[in-house]
Motif scaffolding. Structure first.
Motif, PDB file in Angstrom:
ATOM      1  N   GLY A 109       0.624  -1.355  -0.052  1.00 18.20           N
ATOM      2  CA  GLY A 109      -0.052  -0.030   0.048  1.00 18.20           C
ATOM      3  C   GLY A 109       0.759   1.230  -0.110  1.00 18.20           C
ATOM      4  O   GLY A 109       2.231   1.081  -0.110  1.00 18.20           O
TER       5      GLY A 109
ATOM      6  N   ALA B 296      -4.331   0.816   8.082  1.00 20.45           N
ATOM      7  CA  ALA B 296      -3.188   1.530   7.382  1.00 20.45           C
ATOM      8  C   ALA B 296      -2.573   0.745   6.642  1.00 20.45           C
ATOM      9  O   ALA B 296      -2.434  -0.474   6.634  1.00 20.45           O
ATOM     10  CB  ALA B 296      -2.287   2.180   8.761  1.00 20.45           C
ATOM     11  N   PHE B 297      -1.717   1.518   5.789  1.00 19.17           N
ATOM     12  CA  PHE B 297      -0.825   0.553   4.827  1.00 19.17           C
ATOM     13  C   PHE B 297       0.557   0.113   5.346  1.00 19.17           C
ATOM     14  O   PHE B 297       1.123  -0.530   4.784  1.00 19.17           O
ATOM     15  CB  PHE B 297      -0.565   1.450   3.695  1.00 19.17           C
ATOM     16  CG  PHE B 297       0.402   2.229   3.532  1.00 19.17           C
ATOM     17  CD1 PHE B 297       1.818   1.942   3.285  1.00 19.17           C
ATOM     18  CD2 PHE B 297       0.047   3.612   3.639  1.00 19.17           C
ATOM     19  CE1 PHE B 297       2.914   2.736   3.378  1.00 19.17           C
ATOM     20  CE2 PHE B 297       1.373   4.674   3.696  1.00 19.17           C
ATOM     21  CZ  PHE B 297       2.700   4.150   3.505  1.00 19.17           C
ATOM     22  N   LYS B 298       0.741   0.802   6.667  1.00 18.71           N
ATOM     23  CA  LYS B 298       2.103   0.451   7.290  1.00 18.71           C
ATOM     24  C   LYS B 298       1.811   0.430   8.803  1.00 18.71           C
ATOM     25  O   LYS B 298       1.040   1.253   9.187  1.00 18.71           O
ATOM     26  CB  LYS B 298       3.382   0.856   6.889  1.00 18.71           C
ATOM     27  CG  LYS B 298       3.405   2.487   7.115  1.00 18.71           C
ATOM     28  CD  LYS B 298       4.708   2.911   6.681  1.00 18.71           C
ATOM     29  CE  LYS B 298       5.995   2.321   7.093  1.00 18.71           C
ATOM     30  NZ  LYS B 298       6.181   2.696   8.600  1.00 18.71           N
TER      31      LYS B 298
ATOM     32  N   LEU C 295      -3.816   5.776   4.973  1.00 19.74           N
ATOM     33  CA  LEU C 295      -4.625   4.785   4.543  1.00 19.74           C
ATOM     34  C   LEU C 295      -4.804   4.672   2.983  1.00 19.74           C
ATOM     35  O   LEU C 295      -5.383   3.920   2.253  1.00 19.74           O
ATOM     36  CB  LEU C 295      -6.258   5.043   4.899  1.00 19.74           C
ATOM     37  CG  LEU C 295      -6.527   4.835   6.407  1.00 19.74           C
ATOM     38  CD1 LEU C 295      -7.926   5.096   6.669  1.00 19.74           C
ATOM     39  CD2 LEU C 295      -6.042   4.057   7.197  1.00 19.74           C
TER      40      LEU C 295
ATOM     41  N   SER D 133      -4.213   1.447   0.892  1.00 20.48           N
ATOM     42  CA  SER D 133      -3.959   0.131   1.993  1.00 20.48           C
ATOM     43  C   SER D 133      -4.668  -1.128   1.273  1.00 20.48           C
ATOM     44  O   SER D 133      -6.006  -1.215   1.070  1.00 20.48           O
ATOM     45  CB  SER D 133      -4.506   0.730   3.096  1.00 20.48           C
ATOM     46  OG  SER D 133      -4.636  -0.285   4.097  1.00 20.48           O
TER      47      SER D 133
ATOM     48  N   VAL E 297      -1.851  -5.369   9.734  1.00 17.79           N
ATOM     49  CA  VAL E 297      -1.096  -4.388  10.056  1.00 17.79           C
ATOM     50  C   VAL E 297      -0.305  -4.871  11.420  1.00 17.79           C
ATOM     51  O   VAL E 297      -0.982  -5.143  12.410  1.00 17.79           O
ATOM     52  CB  VAL E 297      -1.798  -2.980   9.925  1.00 17.79           C
ATOM     53  CG1 VAL E 297      -0.487  -1.924  10.210  1.00 17.79           C
ATOM     54  CG2 VAL E 297      -2.599  -2.685   9.015  1.00 17.79           C
TER      55      VAL E 297
END
Length: 417
Positions: free
Chosen positions: A263, A322-324, A330, A333, A390
């Motif tokens: 993401g 979240a993407f990380k 976001l 993501s 995540v």
């Protein structure tokens, strides 16, 4: 040194606002520009509208000292830094409309001699497109002083920071500065030298643009290898985390960690810009993107298979959107897409989503009837399946006893049951 005293930063997002803040805390007069009035109001109160460690201190300090303010309209300035989104279109070519909108705001404010830097991650020649677009609006200006017209100086300086460490890496990381002209490159170098302690490497604008795309494509290819390994290992009944750990004991092997996909606005997007530029030649880069884009569907299938074997009223705890880890970003993501697909494919199943860094569900999930946002303890307690998407620090503190009897699908390798 240079004679730049005022800088307008166009776009106060995850890169623009930190850049504006670091410039302001290093003595420059900075005006942030954003189309979102709420963002402008937040900055003018000395507040940060998103999560990024240490950024709030810089913004509050710069605003209180009168070095940073925000506005909807683009002002006059000695230098302009454009840090707006560059998403891809449906055909995966770059959407430069945000850059063009920034140019429309900048063009009326130019008198000649200003430095204009594109920081947005962009396909090759996007910086020149920005310059040509401005000249289309201001034919009385030039990029090289031709015909005696006043010139503007154009450069590309891609950001190279990691969300969650932006304020550290803005200062410590090396920077690449690519100028349309050598004079533009030198002037941009002088501006970044006001805060950058890393080396500043000069090149031309197209090479600088490509360098950022290559950096993120390199990461994407290596993540794809790890993600492909996770799929193969699952079929063989192997713990992929142990497998990678063992392989990485080789002195020349450093395999990355797999996940539910890729993401963020960079790694998930930038490789497609290279593919669009060289569709016949970018074979490995394209394949890596396809592997990573397919991983969310694989995760969805794992959850649906688990639901088939579970009681009809089983609920699913979805840990992370979240993407990380440890941020509220976001963008692109895979966790959001995975949650959306599960909610659609298993419409009768309640999805208990936990995302400690947001206060409400993202737009894609807000009106989905079987998705609700809740705290970690309640989500785990009420769910028979726990899906980890995540690796937030909050999730690493789960008491293993709370997971007894539950099926855990851990795409980040942080839970051992």
């Amino acid at each position: 040194m240079n004679n730049i005293k005022t800088v307008a930063v166009v776009g106060l997002g995850y890169i623009g606002l930190p850049t504006a803040a670091i410039l302001a805390t290093n003595g420059l007069q900075v005006i942030g520009v954003d189309v979102n009035q709420q963002t402008v109001d937040s900055v003018n109160r000395g507040e940060v509208p998103f999560v990024e460690p240490d950024l709030g201190i810089h913004v509050a300090g710069a605003v209180s000292q009168g070095k940073l303010r925000a506005t909807i309209t683009t002002p006059k300035a000695d230098a302009f830094i454009v840090a707006v989104p560059t998403p891809f279109k449906q055909d995966r070519s770059a959407d430069l409309s945000y850059i063009e909108a920034a140019a429309r705001g900048i063009a009326p404010q130019l008198e000649g001699g200003e430095l204009i830097i594109l920081e947005s991650t962009s396909p090759p020649r996007a910086t020149r497109h920005l310059g040509e677009y401005i000249l289309g609006l201001r034919p009385d200006l030039s990029l090289d002083g031709a015909d005696g017209k006043p010139s503007i100086l154009l450069a590309h300086c891609p950001e190279r920071v990691l969300p969650g460490r932006v304020m550290i890496e803005l200062v410590t990381n090396d920077r690449i500065v690519g100028g349309v002209t050598p004079e533009a490159a030198e002037l941009a170098k002088g501006l970044y030298a006001t805060f950058c302690q890393g080396n500043i490497h000069l090149t031309d604008d197209v090479t600088a643009e490509m360098a950022k795309l290559v950096e993120n494509s390199y990461r994407d290819v290596n993540i794809a290898f790890a993600n492909e390994l996770s799929v193969i290992s699952d079929g063989l009944g192997i713990d992929v985390w142990e497998l990678i750990s063992l392989a990485n004991h080789h002195p020349r092997v450093n395999i990355l960690q797999p996940g539910p996909g890729v993401g963020g606005h960079c790694i998930a997007v930038d490789p497609w810009f290279i593919v669009a530029e060289a569709p016949e030649d970018a074979k490995l880069i394209r394949t890596a993107r396809m592997v990573n884009d397919a991983k969310p569907l694989w995760v969805v299938d794992k959850v649906l298979d688990a639901l088939k074997a579970a009681p009809a009223d089983t609920e699913v705890a979805v840990l992370g959107l979240a993407f990380k880890a440890n941020i509220d970003d976001l963008r692109e993501s895979p966790a959001i897409e995975i949650t959306r697909l599960i909610s659609s494919a298993a419409a009768g199943t309640r999805l208990n989503v936990v995302e400690p860094h947001v206060r409400e569900l993202p737009q894609q999930l807000q009106f989905v009837e079987n998705v609700r946002l809740m705290g970690l303890s309640e989500a785990v307690r009420t769910s028979g399946i726990v899906l980890v998407l995540v690796d937030h620090d909050d999730f690493k503190t789960i008491d293993m006893a709370e997971l007894y009897g539950k099926q855990v699908i851990d795409t980040r390798g942080i839970i051992s049951v």
